[in-house]
Write a protein that holds these residues in place. Structure first.
Motif, mmCIF file in Angstrom:
data_model
loop_
_atom_site.group_PDB
_atom_site.id
_atom_site.type_symbol
_atom_site.label_atom_id
_atom_site.label_comp_id
_atom_site.label_asym_id
_atom_site.label_seq_id
_atom_site.Cartn_x
_atom_site.Cartn_y
_atom_site.Cartn_z
ATOM 1 N N SER A 1 0.820 -1.207 0.000
ATOM 2 C CA SER A 1 0.000 0.000 0.000
ATOM 3 C C SER A 1 0.851 1.253 0.000
ATOM 4 O O SER A 1 1.750 1.414 0.784
ATOM 5 N N GLN A 2 0.551 2.136 -0.924
ATOM 6 C CA GLN A 2 1.174 3.449 -0.982
ATOM 7 C C GLN A 2 0.168 4.533 -0.609
ATOM 8 O O GLN A 2 0.541 5.635 -0.249
ATOM 9 N N THR A 3 -1.105 4.229 -0.735
ATOM 10 C CA THR A 3 -2.168 5.166 -0.373
ATOM 11 C C THR A 3 -3.228 4.407 0.395
ATOM 12 O O THR A 3 -3.350 3.186 0.263
ATOM 13 N N PRO A 4 -4.036 5.105 1.190
ATOM 14 C CA PRO A 4 -5.114 4.428 1.926
ATOM 15 C C PRO A 4 -6.168 3.881 0.974
ATOM 16 O O PRO A 4 -6.300 4.325 -0.159
ATOM 17 N N THR A 5 -6.927 2.914 1.451
ATOM 18 C CA THR A 5 -8.022 2.363 0.663
ATOM 19 C C THR A 5 -9.165 3.376 0.586
ATOM 20 O O THR A 5 -9.189 4.369 1.313
ATOM 21 N N GLU A 6 -10.140 3.105 -0.296
ATOM 22 C CA GLU A 6 -11.216 4.054 -0.549
ATOM 23 C C GLU A 6 -12.331 4.005 0.494
ATOM 24 O O GLU A 6 -13.166 4.888 0.544
ATOM 25 N N SER A 7 -12.373 2.945 1.300
ATOM 26 C CA SER A 7 -13.431 2.867 2.306
ATOM 27 C C SER A 7 -13.171 3.876 3.421
ATOM 28 O O SER A 7 -12.016 4.167 3.766
ATOM 29 N N LEU A 8 -14.256 4.415 3.988
ATOM 30 C CA LEU A 8 -14.168 5.424 5.056
ATOM 31 C C LEU A 8 -13.173 6.520 4.674
ATOM 32 O O LEU A 8 -12.215 6.810 5.402
ATOM 33 N N LYS A 9 -13.409 7.121 3.535
ATOM 34 C CA LYS A 9 -12.452 8.076 2.955
ATOM 35 C C LYS A 9 -12.144 9.257 3.862
ATOM 36 O O LYS A 9 -11.075 9.860 3.756
ATOM 37 N N PHE A 10 -13.067 9.592 4.741
ATOM 38 C CA PHE A 10 -12.824 10.703 5.648
ATOM 39 C C PHE A 10 -11.530 10.515 6.441
ATOM 40 O O PHE A 10 -10.760 11.466 6.658
ATOM 41 N N LEU A 11 -11.238 9.266 6.831
ATOM 42 C CA LEU A 11 -10.043 9.002 7.641
ATOM 43 C C LEU A 11 -8.760 9.133 6.838
ATOM 44 O O LEU A 11 -7.677 9.263 7.420
ATOM 45 N N ASN A 12 -8.854 9.086 5.507
ATOM 46 C CA ASN A 12 -7.648 9.215 4.692
ATOM 47 C C ASN A 12 -6.948 10.550 4.903
ATOM 48 O O ASN A 12 -5.743 10.676 4.693
ATOM 49 N N ARG A 13 -7.703 11.552 5.315
ATOM 50 C CA ARG A 13 -7.105 12.865 5.553
ATOM 51 C C ARG A 13 -6.155 12.859 6.747
ATOM 52 O O ARG A 13 -5.371 13.785 6.920
ATOM 53 N N ALA A 14 -6.211 11.807 7.552
ATOM 54 C CA ALA A 14 -5.318 11.726 8.711
ATOM 55 C C ALA A 14 -3.866 11.514 8.300
ATOM 56 O O ALA A 14 -2.961 11.802 9.086
ATOM 57 N N VAL A 15 -3.618 11.034 7.056
ATOM 58 C CA VAL A 15 -2.255 10.724 6.661
ATOM 59 C C VAL A 15 -1.629 11.793 5.773
ATOM 60 O O VAL A 15 -0.581 11.569 5.179
ATOM 61 N N MET A 16 -2.253 12.951 5.676
ATOM 62 C CA MET A 16 -1.586 14.071 5.006
ATOM 63 C C MET A 16 -0.378 14.463 5.846
ATOM 64 O O MET A 16 -0.483 14.656 7.050
ATOM 65 N N ASN A 17 0.754 14.601 5.216
ATOM 66 C CA ASN A 17 1.993 14.745 5.983
ATOM 67 C C ASN A 17 2.400 16.185 6.262
ATOM 68 O O ASN A 17 3.519 16.440 6.683
ATOM 69 N N CYS B 1 0.195 10.503 11.054
ATOM 70 C CA CYS B 1 -0.223 9.104 11.085
ATOM 71 C C CYS B 1 0.304 8.364 9.869
ATOM 72 O O CYS B 1 0.425 8.925 8.790
ATOM 73 N N ARG B 2 0.589 7.084 10.041
ATOM 74 C CA ARG B 2 0.989 6.229 8.942
ATOM 75 C C ARG B 2 -0.249 5.657 8.263
ATOM 76 O O ARG B 2 -1.322 5.548 8.866
ATOM 77 N N VAL B 3 -0.093 5.262 7.010
ATOM 78 C CA VAL B 3 -1.192 4.619 6.282
ATOM 79 C C VAL B 3 -1.653 3.375 7.031
ATOM 80 O O VAL B 3 -2.855 3.101 7.147
ATOM 81 N N GLU B 4 -0.692 2.618 7.573
ATOM 82 C CA GLU B 4 -1.041 1.396 8.287
ATOM 83 C C GLU B 4 -1.925 1.684 9.503
ATOM 84 O O GLU B 4 -2.850 0.923 9.801
ATOM 85 N N GLN B 5 -1.647 2.780 10.200
ATOM 86 C CA GLN B 5 -2.460 3.133 11.358
ATOM 87 C C GLN B 5 -3.888 3.478 10.935
ATOM 88 O O GLN B 5 -4.855 3.087 11.596
#
Length: 595
Positions: free
Chosen positions: A303-319, A328-332
């Motif tokens: 994985s290089q990017t978060p998955t598409e499910s619960l997309k709101f949480l993807n904003r947590a990994v903006m660096n 946060c890491r993508v894995e977290q």
């Protein structure tokens, strides 16, 4: 350390002395067997008192039937809810090995207090005094009440820690990267429920008989000795255990991801940061922590990017948050998504456990008004759970050795049927159980009215109807418990990230806790509502024959049916983790790729 020696180590696991665990020496079915024996003793100690406690509180401590029922459900609910604390501590700070030992010691102290109180007459209320016009009972309060509730909730704290640490400790003994290891782990959860039933069988037969015929001080004494023996058995398995090394707090990870997602959302919505938001929307922190097991998070290796499910949480990994503590890491993020996805399944099982709460409260009180003789043998009402217990003990091996192998051939799934299908079966059985319970209570009330007529409320003699009628609802609820509890534990353990497995497995017990609390709330709410719109509350009075218990059971039946539809809504939308082994088999790799 040479390469050959490294390959012989269990990465991320230690032995009881905190040294690296070795393959071939630590873990496996032998280590898990000690856990299963411990569970027999631990559940014996707990259930011996919980199953009969409602009668102890009403007959010896002078609480009313409804107050006794609520005290028992609150006690059992607290015990199971505290499993979350045990699971959290095992994941974040201590090993499951240590959490069990500390928790067992706490439960031992609580049982010791209860044994002393049951033995010393000055620490209990005096027996009720009967006159021709009334019955006078000493009020139970002060230091006597303090001792009772201190003992009960020390037991609850100990039971919670044990339930939160013992199942994951046993499940961690197997190598999930091999097919035999995964099959053994699945069998472990089935036999864990089997061992729960073994302990319950001894508790609701031998120990309950001792409590009713020899005195409660002996019943509590047996429980105290059982938990002490369980500590000795657990320690004897120390040389072969492997224990997961605690990592970062799972609670901290969850709140960190949620806080970072909210923070970055606010920055993106700020016009001055709009460019930053667009520029960083595809820039993520993807470093992994040292020693992290990549097989436990969806597509972690690539994985290089978060998955598409619960997309709101993807904003947590903006660096570019500007807040290092919120990075946060993508894995977290993927770990938190997994936890959030299993929560609706957890919520859907609470109603079933609300139904199970009736086995320790109203069902026991129903049986106490009926004829409990089997020939010349008089069966204590609290021994009624022997029916579902024996059924589970028969069904568990059949399920593991006959049903599952057959289902594997038909479905091509590694586990035979999915965990969600297994849980759903238990939920459907709970509807049947509550319907049967309502019909049986209607029959019991008809017999009571036929025999006592207008003196129904004052009747104290056993009714001329066998208590075996009550066993029908026990059988259906026992079957539901077998399907759902084992299914929940394995589902939460296999689906959860490795760093959160103890906490996730504890959700099975938290569901039980919420069910017991919900039962208390329903009793209180129903009494309040029916007292306003009816002549009297459904579940109020000094005698069970005054209750409208059948209406309560019908209400539970309707709620259980609605809950099944709620469960189907979420279960039909749930997608198993692509790296989770429970839906794979040697000849179904293509199916895994599709999922």
């Amino acid at each position: 350390m040479d390469e050959a020696h490294k390959l012989n180590l269990w990465e991320g696991y230690v032995d009881w002395r905190n040294r690296p665990a070795m393959r071939g020496r630590h873990g496996g079915m032998l280590a898990a067997s000690f856990v299963l024996v411990v569970e027999v003793l631990e559940n014996l100690a707990y259930l011996a008192n919980a199953s009969n406690l409602v009668l102890y509180l009403s007959k010896f401590m002078h609480f009313s039937p409804s107050s006794s029922a609520n005290i028992v459900t609150n006690f059992m609910g607290t015990a199971f809810l505290l499993a979350l604390l045990g699971g959290f501590l095992a994941d974040a700070f201590f090993t499951t090995y240590l959490i069990y030992l500390v928790s067992a010691a706490i439960e031992f102290m609580g049982l010791l207090l209860l044994t002393i109180q049951a033995r010393v007459s000055s620490l209990k209320p005096q027996p009720c005094f009967s006159s021709t016009t009334s019955i006078s009972c000493e009020q139970f309060d002060g230091r006597k009440a303090l001792m009772l509730f201190t003992g009960l909730y020390l037991v609850a704290l100990g039971v919670g820690g044990i339930k939160g640490s013992l199942p994951p400790h046993g499940a961690e003994q197997f190598d999930e990267n091999t097919l035999p290891g995964r099959k053994q782990r699945s069998a472990f959860f089935n036999y864990y429920v089997f061992c729960l039933s073994c302990g319950a069988l001894i508790a609701v037969t031998l120990v309950v008989w001792i409590e009713d015929n020899k005195g409660w001080q002996w019943g509590f004494g047996v429980s105290t000795a059982a938990i002490l023996l369980s500590i000795a058995v657990f320690l004897s398995g120390s040389p072969v255990y492997r224990t997961k090394v605690p990592k970062e707090s799972p609670i901290t990870t969850i709140f960190k991801v949620l806080a970072a997602a909210v923070y970055n959302t606010c920055k993106i919505r700020n016009p001055s940061n709009a460019v930053m938001g667009m520029d960083t929307s595809t820039s993520y922190v993807t470093e992994t922590s040292d020693g992290e097991d990549s097989s436990n998070v969806k597509r972690k290796a690539t994985s290089q990017t978060p998955t598409e499910s619960l997309k709101f949480l993807n904003r947590a990994v903006m660096n570019k948050t500007g807040k290092p503590i919120l990075e946060c890491r993508v894995e977290q993020v993927e770990e938190v998504k997994i936890v959030l996805k299993i929560l609706p399944i957890f919520m859907s099982t609470i109603m079933l456990n609300c139904c199970l709460a009736q086995l320790s409260t109203f069902s026991v009180q129903q049986a106490s008004t009926m004829n409990t003789k089997l020939g010349s043998l008089k069966v204590p009402p609290a021994s009624l759970p022997v029916f579902p217990v024996i059924f589970i003990m028969i069904l568990a091996p059949i399920y593991n050795h006959i049903i599952i192998p057959f289902a594997r051939k038909v479905t091509k799934f590694e586990m035979g049927i999915t965990h969600l299908q297994r849980i759903g079966t238990g939920l459907v059985l709970s509807i049947v159980a509550m319907g049967v319970a309502a019909l049986v209570e209607m029959k019991r009330k008809r017999v009571a009215e036929a025999n006592y007529g207008s003196g129904l409320a004052n009747s104290t003699k056993p009714l001329p109807i066998t208590f075996l009628w009550i066993s029908l609802q026990y059988l259906f609820l026992g079957s539901a418990d077998l399907f759902t509890l084992a299914g929940m534990m394995e589902f939460f353990f296999t689906e959860a990230p490795k760093s959160m497995r103890s906490l996730a497995t504890s959700l099975s017990w938290a569901s039980l806790a919420m069910g017991y609390y919900l039962s208390s709330v329903l009793v209180s709410v129903i009494n309040r509502v029916t007292s306003i719109y009816g002549h009297k509350p459904w579940l109020f009075g000094s005698n069970l024959n005054e209750y409208h218990l059948e209406r309560f059971y019908w209400f539970m039946c309707v709620l259980s049916a609605l809950n099944v539809f709620h469960y189907l809504f979420w279960a039909s939308r749930y997608k198993y983790n692509s790296t989770s082994p429970q839906i794979t088999s040697p000849d179904s790799s293509q199916l895994m790729q599709q999922n």
